[in-house]
Enzyme design. Sequence first.
Site, PDB file in Angstrom:
ATOM      1  N   GLN A 106      -9.400   2.791  -0.649  1.00 23.74           N
ATOM      2  CA  GLN A 106     -10.665   2.610   0.070  1.00 23.74           C
ATOM      3  C   GLN A 106     -11.172   3.948   0.624  1.00 23.74           C
ATOM      4  OE1 GLN A 106      -8.196  -0.033   0.808  1.00 23.74           O
ATOM      5  NE2 GLN A 106      -9.322  -0.945  -0.869  1.00 23.74           N
TER       6      GLN A 106
ATOM      7  N   SER B 257       0.816  -1.219   0.000  1.00 22.53           N
ATOM      8  CA  SER B 257       0.000   0.000   0.000  1.00 22.53           C
ATOM      9  C   SER B 257       0.855   1.277   0.000  1.00 22.53           C
ATOM     10  CB  SER B 257      -0.959  -0.042   1.190  1.00 22.53           C
ATOM     11  OG  SER B 257      -1.917   0.966   1.123  1.00 22.53           O
TER      12      SER B 257
ATOM     13  N   LYS C 143      -0.692  -4.179  -3.035  1.00 22.92           N
ATOM     14  CA  LYS C 143      -1.970  -3.672  -2.549  1.00 22.92           C
ATOM     15  C   LYS C 143      -2.125  -2.242  -3.065  1.00 22.92           C
ATOM     16  CE  LYS C 143      -5.254  -2.122   0.359  1.00 22.92           C
ATOM     17  NZ  LYS C 143      -5.784  -0.731   0.416  1.00 22.92           N
TER      18      LYS C 143
END
Length: 524
Positions: free
Chosen positions: A312, A283, A308
């Site tokens: 979101q 991420s 990742k």
Amino acid sequence: MKKYLLVLFVLCGMAAQAQNLNSPALRKLQMAEFAISHFYVDEVNEDKLVEEAIIKMLAQLDPHSTYSNAEEVKKMNEPLQGNFEGIGVQFQMMDDTLLVVQPVSNGPSEKAGILAGDRIIAVNDTTIAGVKMSTEDIMKRLRGPKDSKVNLTILRRGVKDPLVFTVKRDKIPILSIDASYIIQPKIGYIRVNRFGATTAEEFQKAMKELQKQGMNDLILDLQGNGGGYLNAAIDLANEFLEQKELIVYTEGRTTKRSDFYAKGNGDFRKGRVIVLVDEYTASASEIVSGAIQDWDRGIIVGRRSFGKGLVQRPIDLPDGSMIRLTIARYYTPAGRCIQKPYEGSTDYNKDLIDRFNHGELMNADSIHFPDSLKVQTKKLQRTVYGGGGIMPDYFVPIDTTLYTDYHRNLVGKGVIIKFTMNFIEKHRKDLANKYKKFEAFSEKFVVDDEMLATLREMGEKEKVKFDEKQYQKSLPLIKIQLKALIARDLWDMNEYFRLMNTTNESILKALEILNSDEYQNKLK
């Protein structure tokens, strides 16, 4: 029912063109819930029914669109927000007793007089020692609102009777930087464990301190860093890049492309940089490493990162629960999608196991990218690859030479930690007098045969069967772990990593690159 209707409303409202709340699909869901709650033969828990429906809906989307209840949301946010409210101790559960490893510097417990090695046996009127209370229940009793008071009953080595301390709770910082030090002359090392609200500030402080000590080059360790806040990643990448250089962009079906650029005011835009990544780097960590690689600003060392790259958006619900809904994907400056493929959650969750089984973690030749995933870096036109995760410039295989079942069982059954706690408890004063500074401890302290014999005996008591061959194979690792854990308890995590890093293959490779012509040859 209210939560259910609000979820439907919010999900619909996020679409580019809001759907009619009377659409056939939504009416169908409402009717199903109404029928179950009103006509089902037995009484049903409506809240649980709605939660299960939300979870099932999100499971059809992607692995990172999730639902969290109110308690889970609170626990999830604490590490990223950078603080929680409590008494301020690092602790270890040992024989059903809470053993204080270290009080947080200048924290509530230290101010009250609690010392490393103290055993907390009661919180207010509740005994917590020897009653098999869960760690979570103990934490609930220790934590509480800022300025509230809690009475702690303590057993202290050398003191006959229990001691009672009144501790005034306060905000306790959760730090993002595990370690920062000069690893070799003019080479600094900083390990970032997460990207939270205070990460950029902590990083700048650590970097400036290392620069005062003569740092010209930097090893940025993102191994095992699972990510965090996007803004924290952007602020960290900004430290290395020039003005208007793209750091990352996001784009989704109903979310317009958003570009995030460096401001050009970073404090480390000139020195050499090596970023360490592994299969658990994810991420926000991949945003930083991808930007540095795409702009040819530094060299990436290690193994392919997790992959990742989904954005979101948190959707808060009335009862404190939350939906985290994927609305876009992250892309590196060269246009690589960070997200690895996902076709089914089962296969997705097995990805790291599959990488190991296919040999990817041991051999770079096991990794194959189709030509369609090749892209060029922004300045030097070097070939890098998309398709999920950040592929390092220099591959370092996972070290399996020292790991054995015997060692894993010692760790898994808590023998290593328990031995360290016992050793520190008995010898803390002598060690502190003998080793005033970490450098002396690092140079002179030796894990001797007597210590190892005690460790083996403790292992036998915990039903870890001794295996001579495996023991000899893992012995170098066992010794450095014991020494590092003792150093952690005498000083802090910084000293733990200073010792453990002496055997980290990725760090050794980074130093090799910086001490040779490899860095210049790669980026010219």
